[in-house]
Design a protein around this motif. Structure first.
Motif, PDB file in Angstrom:
ATOM      1  N   ALA A 253       7.147   1.614 -16.284  1.00  0.00           N
ATOM      2  CA  ALA A 253       7.449   1.182 -17.649  1.00  0.00           C
ATOM      3  C   ALA A 253       8.068  -0.216 -17.647  1.00  0.00           C
ATOM      4  CB  ALA A 253       8.401   2.181 -18.305  1.00  0.00           C
ATOM      5  N   LEU A 254       8.867  -0.512 -16.625  1.00  0.00           N
ATOM      6  CA  LEU A 254       9.455  -1.845 -16.514  1.00  0.00           C
ATOM      7  C   LEU A 254       8.375  -2.887 -16.262  1.00  0.00           C
ATOM      8  CD1 LEU A 254      11.884  -3.753 -16.261  1.00  0.00           C
ATOM      9  CD2 LEU A 254      12.026  -3.110 -13.845  1.00  0.00           C
ATOM     10  N   VAL A 255       7.408  -2.519 -15.402  1.00  0.00           N
ATOM     11  CA  VAL A 255       6.319  -3.440 -15.085  1.00  0.00           C
ATOM     12  C   VAL A 255       5.525  -3.791 -16.335  1.00  0.00           C
ATOM     13  CG1 VAL A 255       4.106  -3.634 -13.876  1.00  0.00           C
ATOM     14  CG2 VAL A 255       6.105  -2.734 -12.688  1.00  0.00           C
ATOM     15  N   VAL A 256       5.336  -2.794 -17.192  1.00  0.00           N
ATOM     16  CA  VAL A 256       4.591  -3.024 -18.422  1.00  0.00           C
ATOM     17  C   VAL A 256       5.266  -4.087 -19.282  1.00  0.00           C
ATOM     18  CG1 VAL A 256       4.016  -1.946 -20.637  1.00  0.00           C
ATOM     19  CG2 VAL A 256       3.434  -0.791 -18.506  1.00  0.00           C
ATOM     20  N   ALA A 257       6.602  -4.108 -19.291  1.00  0.00           N
ATOM     21  CA  ALA A 257       7.343  -5.054 -20.122  1.00  0.00           C
ATOM     22  C   ALA A 257       7.647  -6.367 -19.401  1.00  0.00           C
ATOM     23  CB  ALA A 257       8.652  -4.421 -20.578  1.00  0.00           C
ATOM     24  N   LEU A 258       7.528  -6.387 -18.084  1.00  0.00           N
ATOM     25  CA  LEU A 258       7.938  -7.547 -17.291  1.00  0.00           C
ATOM     26  C   LEU A 258       7.100  -8.803 -17.498  1.00  0.00           C
ATOM     27  CD1 LEU A 258       9.882  -8.530 -15.050  1.00  0.00           C
ATOM     28  CD2 LEU A 258       8.209  -7.688 -13.379  1.00  0.00           C
ATOM     29  N   PRO A 259       5.768  -8.698 -17.599  1.00  0.00           N
ATOM     30  CA  PRO A 259       4.955  -9.919 -17.633  1.00  0.00           C
ATOM     31  C   PRO A 259       5.307 -10.902 -18.738  1.00  0.00           C
ATOM     32  CG  PRO A 259       3.576  -8.005 -17.299  1.00  0.00           C
ATOM     33  CD  PRO A 259       4.945  -7.497 -17.605  1.00  0.00           C
ATOM     34  N   VAL A 260       5.642 -10.398 -19.923  1.00  0.00           N
ATOM     35  CA  VAL A 260       5.965 -11.307 -21.029  1.00  0.00           C
ATOM     36  C   VAL A 260       7.167 -12.170 -20.679  1.00  0.00           C
ATOM     37  CG1 VAL A 260       6.632 -11.450 -23.447  1.00  0.00           C
ATOM     38  CG2 VAL A 260       4.978  -9.729 -22.720  1.00  0.00           C
ATOM     39  N   ALA A 261       8.157 -11.543 -20.033  1.00  0.00           N
ATOM     40  CA  ALA A 261       9.363 -12.283 -19.663  1.00  0.00           C
ATOM     41  C   ALA A 261       9.064 -13.308 -18.562  1.00  0.00           C
ATOM     42  CB  ALA A 261      10.444 -11.311 -19.201  1.00  0.00           C
ATOM     43  N   ILE A 262       8.171 -12.954 -17.634  1.00  0.00           N
ATOM     44  CA  ILE A 262       7.870 -13.846 -16.512  1.00  0.00           C
ATOM     45  C   ILE A 262       6.841 -14.906 -16.897  1.00  0.00           C
ATOM     46  CG2 ILE A 262       6.808 -13.955 -14.219  1.00  0.00           C
ATOM     47  CD1 ILE A 262       8.087 -11.382 -13.526  1.00  0.00           C
ATOM     48  N   ALA A 263       5.760 -14.445 -17.559  1.00  0.00           N
ATOM     49  CA  ALA A 263       4.637 -15.342 -17.817  1.00  0.00           C
ATOM     50  C   ALA A 263       4.864 -16.241 -19.023  1.00  0.00           C
ATOM     51  CB  ALA A 263       3.365 -14.520 -18.018  1.00  0.00           C
ATOM     52  N   GLY A 264       5.501 -15.707 -20.051  1.00  0.00           N
ATOM     53  CA  GLY A 264       5.798 -16.529 -21.212  1.00  0.00           C
ATOM     54  C   GLY A 264       4.712 -16.585 -22.266  1.00  0.00           C
ATOM     55  N   SER A 265       3.496 -16.101 -21.965  1.00  0.00           N
ATOM     56  CA  SER A 265       2.410 -16.091 -22.941  1.00  0.00           C
ATOM     57  C   SER A 265       1.519 -14.892 -22.670  1.00  0.00           C
ATOM     58  CB  SER A 265       1.591 -17.381 -22.868  1.00  0.00           C
ATOM     59  OG  SER A 265       0.883 -17.447 -21.643  1.00  0.00           O
ATOM     60  N   ALA A 266       0.785 -14.459 -23.695  1.00  0.00           N
ATOM     61  CA  ALA A 266      -0.071 -13.292 -23.548  1.00  0.00           C
ATOM     62  C   ALA A 266      -1.173 -13.492 -22.506  1.00  0.00           C
ATOM     63  CB  ALA A 266      -0.667 -12.903 -24.902  1.00  0.00           C
ATOM     64  N   PRO A 267      -1.912 -14.611 -22.501  1.00  0.00           N
ATOM     65  CA  PRO A 267      -2.946 -14.802 -21.470  1.00  0.00           C
ATOM     66  C   PRO A 267      -2.380 -14.781 -20.048  1.00  0.00           C
ATOM     67  CG  PRO A 267      -3.279 -16.350 -23.266  1.00  0.00           C
ATOM     68  CD  PRO A 267      -1.935 -15.713 -23.493  1.00  0.00           C
ATOM     69  N   ALA A 268      -1.243 -15.453 -19.863  1.00  0.00           N
ATOM     70  CA  ALA A 268      -0.624 -15.460 -18.532  1.00  0.00           C
ATOM     71  C   ALA A 268      -0.138 -14.069 -18.158  1.00  0.00           C
ATOM     72  CB  ALA A 268       0.534 -16.448 -18.500  1.00  0.00           C
ATOM     73  N   ALA A 269       0.339 -13.301 -19.146  1.00  0.00           N
ATOM     74  CA  ALA A 269       0.790 -11.937 -18.889  1.00  0.00           C
ATOM     75  C   ALA A 269      -0.374 -11.062 -18.441  1.00  0.00           C
ATOM     76  CB  ALA A 269       1.431 -11.350 -20.142  1.00  0.00           C
ATOM     77  N   LEU A 270      -1.549 -11.249 -19.035  1.00  0.00           N
ATOM     78  CA  LEU A 270      -2.729 -10.474 -18.643  1.00  0.00           C
ATOM     79  C   LEU A 270      -3.150 -10.807 -17.210  1.00  0.00           C
ATOM     80  CD1 LEU A 270      -4.827 -10.686 -21.939  1.00  0.00           C
ATOM     81  CD2 LEU A 270      -3.569  -8.706 -21.056  1.00  0.00           C
ATOM     82  N   VAL A 271      -3.074 -12.082 -16.863  1.00  0.00           N
ATOM     83  CA  VAL A 271      -3.384 -12.491 -15.482  1.00  0.00           C
ATOM     84  C   VAL A 271      -2.390 -11.860 -14.512  1.00  0.00           C
ATOM     85  CG1 VAL A 271      -3.469 -14.447 -13.886  1.00  0.00           C
ATOM     86  CG2 VAL A 271      -4.494 -14.648 -16.164  1.00  0.00           C
ATOM     87  N   PHE A 272      -1.117 -11.869 -14.896  1.00  0.00           N
ATOM     88  CA  PHE A 272      -0.077 -11.259 -14.065  1.00  0.00           C
ATOM     89  C   PHE A 272      -0.370  -9.779 -13.841  1.00  0.00           C
ATOM     90  CE2 PHE A 272       3.764  -8.822 -13.529  1.00  0.00           C
ATOM     91  CZ  PHE A 272       4.524  -9.556 -12.624  1.00  0.00           C
ATOM     92  N   LEU A 273      -0.697  -9.051 -14.915  1.00  0.00           N
ATOM     93  CA  LEU A 273      -0.946  -7.616 -14.817  1.00  0.00           C
ATOM     94  C   LEU A 273      -2.164  -7.317 -13.946  1.00  0.00           C
ATOM     95  CD1 LEU A 273      -0.283  -6.588 -18.517  1.00  0.00           C
ATOM     96  CD2 LEU A 273       1.072  -5.910 -16.530  1.00  0.00           C
ATOM     97  N   ALA A 274      -3.212  -8.134 -14.083  1.00  0.00           N
ATOM     98  CA  ALA A 274      -4.421  -7.927 -13.278  1.00  0.00           C
ATOM     99  C   ALA A 274      -4.116  -8.136 -11.792  1.00  0.00           C
ATOM    100  CB  ALA A 274      -5.524  -8.869 -13.735  1.00  0.00           C
ATOM    101  N   ALA A 275      -3.388  -9.213 -11.477  1.00  0.00           N
ATOM    102  CA  ALA A 275      -3.031  -9.478 -10.081  1.00  0.00           C
ATOM    103  C   ALA A 275      -2.094  -8.410  -9.549  1.00  0.00           C
ATOM    104  CB  ALA A 275      -2.380 -10.860  -9.959  1.00  0.00           C
ATOM    105  N   PHE A 276      -1.179  -7.947 -10.389  1.00  0.00           N
ATOM    106  CA  PHE A 276      -0.270  -6.862 -10.007  1.00  0.00           C
ATOM    107  C   PHE A 276      -1.084  -5.619  -9.633  1.00  0.00           C
ATOM    108  CE2 PHE A 276       2.362  -3.185 -10.787  1.00  0.00           C
ATOM    109  CZ  PHE A 276       3.626  -3.552 -10.346  1.00  0.00           C
ATOM    110  N   GLY A 277      -2.111  -5.323 -10.436  1.00  0.00           N
ATOM    111  CA  GLY A 277      -2.953  -4.170 -10.162  1.00  0.00           C
ATOM    112  C   GLY A 277      -3.694  -4.288  -8.845  1.00  0.00           C
ATOM    113  N   VAL A 278      -4.196  -5.473  -8.545  1.00  0.00           N
ATOM    114  CA  VAL A 278      -4.894  -5.691  -7.270  1.00  0.00           C
ATOM    115  C   VAL A 278      -3.960  -5.439  -6.091  1.00  0.00           C
ATOM    116  CG1 VAL A 278      -6.011  -7.416  -5.809  1.00  0.00           C
ATOM    117  CG2 VAL A 278      -6.592  -7.282  -8.233  1.00  0.00           C
ATOM    118  N   GLY A 279      -2.740  -5.953  -6.189  1.00  0.00           N
ATOM    119  CA  GLY A 279      -1.765  -5.727  -5.117  1.00  0.00           C
ATOM    120  C   GLY A 279      -1.459  -4.259  -4.938  1.00  0.00           C
ATOM    121  N   THR A 280      -1.351  -3.533  -6.048  1.00  0.00           N
ATOM    122  CA  THR A 280      -1.070  -2.100  -5.982  1.00  0.00           C
ATOM    123  C   THR A 280      -2.212  -1.333  -5.338  1.00  0.00           C
ATOM    124  OG1 THR A 280       0.288  -2.217  -7.989  1.00  0.00           O
ATOM    125  CG2 THR A 280      -0.543  -0.057  -7.369  1.00  0.00           C
TER     126      THR A 280
END
Length: 219
Positions: free
Chosen positions: A143-170
């Motif tokens: 649940a924290l990961v779901v909310a984390l990208p906005v704080a780190i990435a700062g924009s919705a497109p960057a947050a989506l890239v973050f989540l996709a890369a996070f998924g690949v690592g997982t």
């Protein structure tokens, strides 16, 4: 977008996959058929389920600028706890019904383990782990990961890239863990049926213990 965003997401995804509840769930399924090739696929399937939830839910929240309700995560954590307890109990019961015999291959003797529990299919294992991975995607640190990208990435497109890369690592890290666990449990079958039964029982007991911990933490 920061050039460090994708490497950071890959590393965090790899580290996130090694949470105790994640490892417990995958280990129980790996113990059903201790083959590193089969276990590699099981670990990857769990990672796919987890990543699917994180990307879909996290991406939707990032685009809409929303957050999960505070009371949502504890409900999912209880569901994860019950799931882990059931998986652990079934694993211990399965270990009690394992039996085998020695096979001669050239100059080597190997202990071949059998289980006559019904309903154990490769397709069932993969579907079940996909669903469990999706459930884990909304529990605890998921649940924290779901909310984390906005704080780190700062924009919705960057947050989506973050989540996709996070998924690949997982996916990659859990697939590798599954392969290692499959190889290790497979090695126990070459020692004796008793050692293999103990290994499966330990995996089940750990799953039950982590499940109880989730129920307490989620309460």
């Amino acid at each position: 977008m920061s050039p460090l965003l994708i490497p950071t997401a890959l590393a965090l995804g790899a580290l996130h996959s090694f949470a105790p509840d994640h490892l417990a769930a995958v280990s129980v399924f790996v113990s059903r058929r201790p083959s590193w090739r089969h276990a590699l696929g099981l670990g990857a399937r769990w990672g796919m389920g987890h990543s699917l939830t994180v990307v879909l839910v996290g991406g939707t929240l990032a685009v809409l600028g929303l957050r999960l309700p505070a009371r949502f995560s504890p409900l999912v954590e209880r569901a994860v706890g019950v799931t882990l307890i059931v998986l652990g109990v079934l694993a211990v019961a399965r270990a009690a019904r394992l039996h085998g015999h020695w096979h001669q291959h050239g100059g080597d003797r190997h202990w071949h383990v059998h289980s006559h529990l019904r309903g154990e299919s490769h397709e069932h294992d993969h579907r079940a782990l996909l669903g469990i991975g999706m459930l884990h995607g909304l529990a605890g640190t998921g649940a924290l990961v779901v909310a984390l990208p906005v704080a780190i990435a700062g924009s919705a497109p960057a947050a989506l890239v973050f989540l996709a890369a996070f998924g690949v690592g997982t996916i990659v890290s859990m697939a590798l863990f599954g392969a290692a666990a499959g190889w290790l449990l497979g090695a126990t079958t070459r020692v004796s049926g008793w050692v293999h039964g103990v290994a499966v029982s330990v995996a089940g007991a750990i799953s039950v213990g982590v499940g109880v911990w989730w129920l307490i933490a989620g309460g």
